[in-house]
Design an enzyme around this catalytic site. Structure first.
Site, short mmCIF file in Angstrom:
data_model
loop_
_atom_site.label_atom_id
_atom_site.label_comp_id
_atom_site.label_asym_id
_atom_site.label_seq_id
_atom_site.Cartn_x
_atom_site.Cartn_y
_atom_site.Cartn_z
N ARG A 282 5.86 5.74 2.41
CA ARG A 282 4.85 6.05 2.07
C ARG A 282 4.35 6.74 3.77
O ARG A 282 4.63 5.61 4.72
CB ARG A 282 3.40 5.67 1.36
CG ARG A 282 2.09 5.73 1.04
CD ARG A 282 1.39 5.78 1.30
NE ARG A 282 0.36 6.65 0.69
CZ ARG A 282 -1.20 5.86 0.44
NH1 ARG A 282 -1.47 4.52 -0.32
NH2 ARG A 282 -2.27 6.85 -0.55
N LYS B 72 0.69 -0.89 0.22
CA LYS B 72 -0.19 -0.34 0.09
C LYS B 72 0.52 1.69 0.16
O LYS B 72 0.31 2.51 0.39
CB LYS B 72 -0.69 0.39 0.72
CG LYS B 72 -2.12 -1.43 1.33
CD LYS B 72 -2.06 -1.79 0.14
CE LYS B 72 -2.96 -1.07 -0.55
NZ LYS B 72 -3.10 -1.40 -2.04
N TYR C 121 5.79 8.30 -0.97
CA TYR C 121 4.60 8.00 -2.23
C TYR C 121 4.47 9.78 -3.02
O TYR C 121 4.34 10.28 -3.37
CB TYR C 121 3.86 7.31 -1.68
CG TYR C 121 2.20 8.00 -2.10
CD1 TYR C 121 1.66 5.97 -2.61
CD2 TYR C 121 1.81 9.33 -1.57
CE1 TYR C 121 0.72 6.18 -3.52
CE2 TYR C 121 0.28 8.69 -2.15
CZ TYR C 121 -0.50 7.74 -3.24
OH TYR C 121 -1.63 8.11 -3.52
N MET D 129 -4.36 5.10 -14.97
CA MET D 129 -4.30 3.93 -14.01
C MET D 129 -5.40 3.26 -13.70
O MET D 129 -5.36 1.90 -13.90
CB MET D 129 -2.98 4.35 -12.77
CG MET D 129 -1.99 4.49 -13.79
SD MET D 129 -0.36 3.55 -12.19
CE MET D 129 -1.09 2.08 -12.00
N HIS E 189 7.61 -6.96 -1.74
CA HIS E 189 7.52 -6.32 -0.37
C HIS E 189 7.82 -7.03 0.49
O HIS E 189 7.67 -6.18 1.54
CB HIS E 189 6.08 -6.71 -0.06
CG HIS E 189 4.35 -6.45 -1.15
ND1 HIS E 189 4.41 -4.43 -1.61
CD2 HIS E 189 3.19 -6.88 -1.34
CE1 HIS E 189 3.49 -4.91 -2.30
NE2 HIS E 189 3.26 -5.44 -2.33
N SER F 97 1.31 6.89 -16.16
CA SER F 97 1.43 7.20 -14.58
C SER F 97 0.16 7.65 -13.74
O SER F 97 0.27 7.72 -12.60
CB SER F 97 2.42 6.26 -14.28
OG SER F 97 3.43 7.59 -14.32
N LYS G 22 -7.92 5.99 -4.52
CA LYS G 22 -8.30 7.58 -4.11
C LYS G 22 -7.21 8.10 -4.53
O LYS G 22 -7.42 8.96 -5.40
CB LYS G 22 -8.64 7.76 -2.55
CG LYS G 22 -9.92 6.92 -2.36
CD LYS G 22 -10.37 8.03 -0.85
CE LYS G 22 -11.41 7.73 -0.57
NZ LYS G 22 -12.04 9.06 0.60
N GLY G 23 -6.43 7.56 -4.51
CA GLY G 23 -4.57 7.91 -4.99
C GLY G 23 -4.09 9.26 -4.61
O GLY G 23 -3.90 10.18 -4.93
P1 A3P Z 1 -5.30 4.12 -1.75
O1 A3P Z 1 -5.66 3.30 -1.26
O2 A3P Z 1 -4.74 5.98 -0.34
O3 A3P Z 1 -5.78 4.94 -2.72
P2 A3P Z 1 -0.03 -0.23 -3.52
O4 A3P Z 1 0.29 -0.96 -5.17
O5 A3P Z 1 1.45 -0.63 -3.09
O6 A3P Z 1 -0.76 -1.53 -3.27
O7 A3P Z 1 -0.76 0.86 -3.04
C1 A3P Z 1 -1.72 1.12 -2.90
C2 A3P Z 1 -2.15 2.39 -3.31
O8 A3P Z 1 -1.56 3.18 -3.55
C3 A3P Z 1 -3.70 3.03 -3.07
O9 A3P Z 1 -3.54 4.08 -2.54
C4 A3P Z 1 -3.68 3.96 -4.70
O10 A3P Z 1 -4.57 4.51 -4.83
C5 A3P Z 1 -2.02 4.33 -4.88
N1 A3P Z 1 -2.23 4.27 -6.22
C6 A3P Z 1 -1.68 3.33 -7.36
N2 A3P Z 1 -1.41 4.03 -8.10
C7 A3P Z 1 -1.57 5.67 -8.57
C8 A3P Z 1 -0.92 6.59 -8.74
N3 A3P Z 1 -0.64 6.34 -10.38
N4 A3P Z 1 -0.86 7.81 -8.26
C9 A3P Z 1 -1.34 7.59 -7.55
N5 A3P Z 1 -1.44 6.72 -6.37
C10 A3P Z 1 -1.78 5.43 -6.86
#
Ligand code: A3P
Length: 289
Positions: A127, A43, A190, A229, A105, A224, A247-248
Site C-alpha cells: 500500500r 496497515k 491496496y 467487514m 507481516h 469483503s 476509514k478504508g
Molecule cells: P485505514 O486506517 O486507512 O482505514 P491492516 O489490516 O493491514 O492492519 O490494514 C488496515 C487498513 O485496511 C485500515 O486502513 C482499514 O480501514 C483498511 N481496511 C480493512 N478492511 C478493508 C476493506 N474491506 N476495504 C478497504 N479497506 C479496508
C-alpha cells in the site's frame, strides 16, 4: 515504550502479542507447498485480504463462506498472524489439514526458510506509504499494546527512522522486492483492490488455482467490502474491530501530511523504492501527489 516492545534480530515487536521464544520456534516451522500465504506490512490491508483468502479457501472446499470454518478452525482461536502468540501455536498449526491459511507481516529474511524451499504460493499486499503511515498512526493510538503518540509529527519522525513495530516500511519493500519476480509470488496493491475488487479477487483465485462461479465471485466481493467487514468486525475481530476498520479509503494522508512531510516522504520514496518493481507497482505519483 521500552516495556511495550522488544527487539528480535534488530526489529521491534509488541511484547503483548509476540515473544522471542516463539520467534525461535518459528525458525523451524515447516510450510507446506499447498499453504495459502498472505504477506503484508502492517496497515497495508492484511485483514482485508485475509477475509478474501479465507472465503476463497472455503469455496475451494465447497463450503459456503462465513457459515463454516475454512480449514483453520484451530488456528482461528490463535492470533491471526503467524508471528503472534506463543510457541505452542506452531505445534497446533502443524496438525491442521491442508490447505492452511497463513498470514504474516514478516520480511522474507525473517520468514522461515521452508516457505521458499517448498515454493509456497504467497500473496503480497502493498500500500502507498502515506496511507500506511496515516493508518499506522491511528492504530498506535487506538491499540494499548502499541506505543501511543502525542502528535502526528512525533509518529512521522519514528515512521521515517525505522522505529516502527515490524520494522521499516522501506526495508520491508526492498527486501520483498528481491522476490517480486518469482512465479510463486503475486503482488497486489491496496489501491488496485479498492479500484476493482472483482478483478482483484478473480486474479487472486486464478493464482491459487481456485475456480469461481460468477455468483461465488460476487459473494466474496460483497463479504469483503469495507462496509460489510466493518459491520461484522466485532464478531470477527472483537474489540480491535473498530480500530482496525477505520476509514478504508485511499488518500486520508492528505488530512495529515504537512508540506514538509510530503517533501520528506517523496524524497525517501524516490531514493529507496521508486526504481524497484514493487515501487513502480505502487503508482506513487497517482496516489501520493
Ligand atoms: P485505514 O486506517 O486507512 O482505514 P491492516 O489490516 O493491514 O492492519 O490494514 C488496515 C487498513 O485496511 C485500515 O486502513 C482499514 O480501514 C483498511 N481496511 C480493512 N478492511 C478493508 C476493506 N474491506 N476495504 C478497504 N479497506 C479496508
Amino acid at each position: 515504550r521500552d516495556e511495550l516492545l522488544f527487539s528480535y534480530k534488530g526489529i521491534l515487536y509488541p511484547t503483548a502479542i509476540c515473544n522471542p521464544e516463539s520467534f525461535k520456534a518459528l525458525e523451524s516451522f515447516e510450510a507446506r507447498s499447498d499453504d495459502v500465504v498472505l504477506v503484508g506490512y502492517p496497515k497495508s490491508g492484511t485483514n482485508w485480504l485475509s477475509q478474501i483468502l479465507t472465503d476463497l479457501i472455503a469455496i475451494s472446499q465447497k463450503k459456503t463462506p462465513g457459515t463454516e470454518s475454512s480449514g483453520n478452525a484451530e488456528g482461528a482461536r490463535d492470533f491471526p498472524f503467524l508471528e503472534m502468540g506463543n510457541a505452542e501455536k506452531y505445534e497446533r498449526i502443524s496438525k491442521l489439514p491442508s490447505p492452511r491459511f497463513i498470514a504474516t507481516h514478516l520480511r522474507p529474511d525473517t520468514l522461515p526458510k521452508s516457505f521458499f524451499k517448498n515454493k509456497v504460493k504467497i500473496l503480497l499486499v502493498i500500500r502507498n506509504p502515506k496511507d500506511v503511515a496515516t493508518s499506522f498512526y491511528h492504530f498506535c493510538n487506538g491499540l494499548p499494546v502499541l506505543p501511543s503518540y502525542e502528535t502526528w509529527d512525533d509518529f512521522f519522525t519514528d515512521f521515517m527512522t525505522k522505529k516502527m513495530t515490524w520494522g521499516c516500511y522501506f526495508e520491508f519493500l526492498s527486501e520483498w522486492n528481491k522476490y517480486a519476480d518469482q512465479e510463486n509470488i503475486m503482488t497486489v496493491t491496496y489501491e488496485e483492490v479498492k479500484e476493482n475488487p472483482a478483478l482483484a479477487v478473480k486474479n487472486i483465485a486464478t493464482f491459487f488455482g481456485i475456480p469461481l462461479t460468477e455468483e461465488e465471485l460476487q459473494l466474496v466481493v460483497e463479504r469483503s467490502s469495507f462496509q460489510s467487514m466493518k459491520k461484522n468486525s466485532e464478531k470477527t475481530h472483537g474489540t480491535v474491530g473498530n480500530v482496525l476498520f477505520r476509514k478504508g479509503f485511499v488518500g486520508d494522508w492528505k488530512n495529515h501530511f504537512t508540506e514538509e512531510q510530503n517533501k520528506k516522504m517523496d524524497k525517501a520514496f524516490e531514493e529507496r523504492i521508486a526504481g524497484t518493481k514493487l515501487g513502480k507497482k505502487l503508482k506513487y505519483d497517482l496516489y501520493c501527489k
